[in-house]
Design a protein around this motif. Sequence first.
Motif, PDB file in Angstrom:
ATOM      1  N   PRO A  49       0.807  -1.236   0.000  1.00 14.70           N
ATOM      2  CA  PRO A  49       0.000   0.000   0.000  1.00 14.70           C
ATOM      3  C   PRO A  49       0.833   1.275   0.000  1.00 14.70           C
ATOM      4  O   PRO A  49       0.300   2.341  -0.314  1.00 14.70           O
ATOM      5  N   GLU A  50       2.110   1.196   0.340  1.00 18.36           N
ATOM      6  CA  GLU A  50       2.955   2.382   0.344  1.00 18.36           C
ATOM      7  C   GLU A  50       3.406   2.772  -1.067  1.00 18.36           C
ATOM      8  O   GLU A  50       3.940   3.858  -1.280  1.00 18.36           O
ATOM      9  N   MET A  51       3.227   1.884  -2.042  1.00 13.92           N
ATOM     10  CA  MET A  51       3.595   2.185  -3.423  1.00 13.92           C
ATOM     11  C   MET A  51       2.819   3.402  -3.931  1.00 13.92           C
ATOM     12  O   MET A  51       1.619   3.530  -3.690  1.00 13.92           O
ATOM     13  N   ILE A  52       3.513   4.303  -4.630  1.00 18.09           N
ATOM     14  CA  ILE A  52       2.875   5.466  -5.250  1.00 18.09           C
ATOM     15  C   ILE A  52       2.748   5.207  -6.745  1.00 18.09           C
ATOM     16  O   ILE A  52       3.720   4.812  -7.401  1.00 18.09           O
ATOM     17  N   THR A  53       1.555   5.427  -7.299  1.00 22.17           N
ATOM     18  CA  THR A  53       1.319   5.236  -8.727  1.00 22.17           C
ATOM     19  C   THR A  53       0.938   6.554  -9.368  1.00 22.17           C
ATOM     20  O   THR A  53       0.112   7.300  -8.841  1.00 22.17           O
ATOM     21  N   MET A  54       1.544   6.833 -10.529  1.00 20.17           N
ATOM     22  CA  MET A  54       1.313   8.088 -11.240  1.00 20.17           C
ATOM     23  C   MET A  54       0.940   7.802 -12.684  1.00 20.17           C
ATOM     24  O   MET A  54       1.459   6.866 -13.306  1.00 20.17           O
ATOM     25  N   LEU A  55       0.050   8.620 -13.243  1.00 25.40           N
ATOM     26  CA  LEU A  55      -0.326   8.558 -14.643  1.00 25.40           C
ATOM     27  C   LEU A  55      -0.059   9.916 -15.288  1.00 25.40           C
ATOM     28  O   LEU A  55      -0.432  10.955 -14.724  1.00 25.40           O
ATOM     29  N   CYS A  56       0.577   9.910 -16.442  1.00 22.76           N
ATOM     30  CA  CYS A  56       0.828  11.161 -17.148  1.00 22.76           C
ATOM     31  C   CYS A  56       0.715  10.915 -18.651  1.00 22.76           C
ATOM     32  O   CYS A  56       0.402   9.808 -19.093  1.00 22.76           O
ATOM     33  N   GLY A  57       0.950  11.939 -19.463  1.00 23.45           N
ATOM     34  CA  GLY A  57       0.896  11.787 -20.912  1.00 23.45           C
ATOM     35  C   GLY A  57      -0.435  12.199 -21.514  1.00 23.45           C
ATOM     36  O   GLY A  57      -1.361  12.648 -20.834  1.00 23.45           O
ATOM     37  N   CYS A  58      -0.544  12.001 -22.822  1.00 27.66           N
ATOM     38  CA  CYS A  58      -1.674  12.526 -23.599  1.00 27.66           C
ATOM     39  C   CYS A  58      -3.026  11.975 -23.164  1.00 27.66           C
ATOM     40  O   CYS A  58      -4.044  12.673 -23.206  1.00 27.66           O
ATOM     41  N   MET A  59      -3.052  10.722 -22.760  1.00 28.97           N
ATOM     42  CA  MET A  59      -4.322  10.115 -22.377  1.00 28.97           C
ATOM     43  C   MET A  59      -4.946  10.852 -21.199  1.00 28.97           C
ATOM     44  O   MET A  59      -6.178  10.934 -21.068  1.00 28.97           O
ATOM     45  N   MET A  60      -4.091  11.421 -20.341  1.00 29.82           N
ATOM     46  CA  MET A  60      -4.592  12.115 -19.157  1.00 29.82           C
ATOM     47  C   MET A  60      -5.202  13.476 -19.482  1.00 29.82           C
ATOM     48  O   MET A  60      -5.837  14.097 -18.632  1.00 29.82           O
ATOM     49  N   GLN A  61      -5.010  13.954 -20.717  1.00 31.59           N
ATOM     50  CA  GLN A  61      -5.599  15.230 -21.117  1.00 31.59           C
ATOM     51  C   GLN A  61      -7.073  15.090 -21.498  1.00 31.59           C
ATOM     52  O   GLN A  61      -7.736  16.074 -21.776  1.00 31.59           O
ATOM     53  N   GLU A  62      -7.580  13.840 -21.515  1.00 34.25           N
ATOM     54  CA  GLU A  62      -8.978  13.602 -21.859  1.00 34.25           C
ATOM     55  C   GLU A  62      -9.820  13.534 -20.580  1.00 34.25           C
ATOM     56  O   GLU A  62      -9.589  12.683 -19.718  1.00 34.25           O
ATOM     57  N   GLU A  63     -10.799  14.401 -20.475  1.00 33.57           N
ATOM     58  CA  GLU A  63     -11.618  14.475 -19.262  1.00 33.57           C
ATOM     59  C   GLU A  63     -12.334  13.155 -18.979  1.00 33.57           C
ATOM     60  O   GLU A  63     -12.437  12.723 -17.826  1.00 33.57           O
ATOM     61  N   SER A  64     -12.836  12.510 -20.031  1.00 34.96           N
ATOM     62  CA  SER A  64     -13.577  11.255 -19.834  1.00 34.96           C
ATOM     63  C   SER A  64     -12.675  10.170 -19.267  1.00 34.96           C
ATOM     64  O   SER A  64     -13.115   9.332 -18.467  1.00 34.96           O
ATOM     65  N   VAL A  65     -11.430  10.169 -19.670  1.00 35.68           N
ATOM     66  CA  VAL A  65     -10.474   9.187 -19.159  1.00 35.68           C
ATOM     67  C   VAL A  65     -10.221   9.416 -17.671  1.00 35.68           C
ATOM     68  O   VAL A  65     -10.237   8.484 -16.856  1.00 35.68           O
ATOM     69  N   VAL A  66      -9.981  10.666 -17.314  1.00 33.51           N
ATOM     70  CA  VAL A  66      -9.712  10.989 -15.911  1.00 33.51           C
ATOM     71  C   VAL A  66     -10.907  10.615 -15.037  1.00 33.51           C
ATOM     72  O   VAL A  66     -10.750  10.060 -13.937  1.00 33.51           O
ATOM     73  N   GLU A  67     -12.121  10.900 -15.515  1.00 32.57           N
ATOM     74  CA  GLU A  67     -13.317  10.549 -14.749  1.00 32.57           C
ATOM     75  C   GLU A  67     -13.429   9.040 -14.564  1.00 32.57           C
ATOM     76  O   GLU A  67     -13.801   8.551 -13.487  1.00 32.57           O
ATOM     77  N   LYS A  68     -13.093   8.278 -15.615  1.00 32.02           N
ATOM     78  CA  LYS A  68     -13.151   6.817 -15.525  1.00 32.02           C
ATOM     79  C   LYS A  68     -12.151   6.293 -14.509  1.00 32.02           C
ATOM     80  O   LYS A  68     -12.457   5.390 -13.716  1.00 32.02           O
ATOM     81  N   ILE A  69     -10.960   6.863 -14.513  1.00 30.60           N
ATOM     82  CA  ILE A  69      -9.932   6.426 -13.572  1.00 30.60           C
ATOM     83  C   ILE A  69     -10.332   6.770 -12.146  1.00 30.60           C
ATOM     84  O   ILE A  69     -10.144   5.973 -11.217  1.00 30.60           O
TER      85      ILE A  69
END
Length: 408
Positions: free
Chosen positions: A34-54
């Motif tokens: 549980p101490e692991m940190i996960t990050m998402l970046c890049g073009c896919m993250m610029q889509e609002e629908s994607v961020v909402e799904k995540i």
Amino acid sequence: ADLVIFNTCTVRENANLKVYGRLGQLKKIKNKNPEMITMLCGCMMQEESVVEKIKKSYRNVDIIFGTHNIFKFAELLSMKVLDRAESKKMIIDVWKDTTEIVEELPVERKYHFKSGVNIMFGCNNFCSYCIVPYVRGRERSREPEDIIAEIECLVKDGVVEVMLLGQNVNSYLWRGDSQEVNFPALLAMVAQTVPNMRIRFATSHPKDMNDDILRAIATHSNICKHIHLPFQSGSNSVLKDMNRKYTREWYLDRIRAIREIVPDCGISTDVFVGFHNESEEDYQQTLDLMKEVMFDSAFMFKYSERPGTMASRNLPDNVDEEVKGRRLQELIDMQVEISHQSNLKDVGKVFEVLVEGVSKKKSDELFGRSSQNKVIVFPDNGAKVGELVQVRVTECTPATLIGEAIKN
């Protein structure tokens, strides 16, 4: 791992699906750690629908940030490290609109002998099928002095080849108080500043591929003789629906100009089948164009609709998937033969090759690329990775030239 980062692309649907699949796999791992940190970046993250799904389905993600604020990586990570003992809230920092270019970012290079150099960001073309302008923003060109300074630093680090990068690199245009620098001028500036460095560029848009660019390539021997020029479809009606802003005839004229001004230039392309309303006649025109041009190589795809694009809203994906698959396979089969014919023409010629490493198939062979961006394999002659060697081609396959190093 203490930190896992997914750097995403959203040009094609399969890339998005891979991200969701990886996030699903990560759930089990993070439950154990549980101490692991996960990050998402890049073009896919610029889509609002994607961020909402995540946000709804992948609560194991800690930080999301976009393409415009990559320089905030350390700040966002520090915030999470300091905050995670008290809060499990997801940090989301995505910038929708920006004209900013941040200079002097730290860089970690995959190779010590070659490097990419961004000269511009974003895209103004709005091809109907493409999501890039929506996630990368409008075109922003870097100051020429900053580009030159970065390349001069690379020379000091031992880099012998740079790739000038932009979504549509030949639309580069920087305007200062007293000067204007376009892409041909920038090419010449770079070539003259680092005469012992090989220079490549990608990707070019056919509507902006003018004769001045070609003359710059022909004039400076250290600019590699290779142009990647996507045509996407050989049908004018399909090109119009794609909003590509050129015709089949314009494209073929640019090919003619390349072969006239830079006669030893390698040419590769992008093409896809199955776009909205593509008929068998439209598809045949694509095949005919490929036969006429005889590309050295091609990236070939079948159309997949991207949510958020003009095509997804107004141009139904109405070509049967089985038909798309057949057309793509025919395209691939034909290009394999064309590539073989192209390579056969190089047998007996001598090329300067930048050594990139040991051959994947034989440990006693090296491989590298010619100025024309063709892969050449040859017996290990003691050359080091990053060295330039002369190689005579003795045989070939559809994908590779095979040769022997010759003494300078």
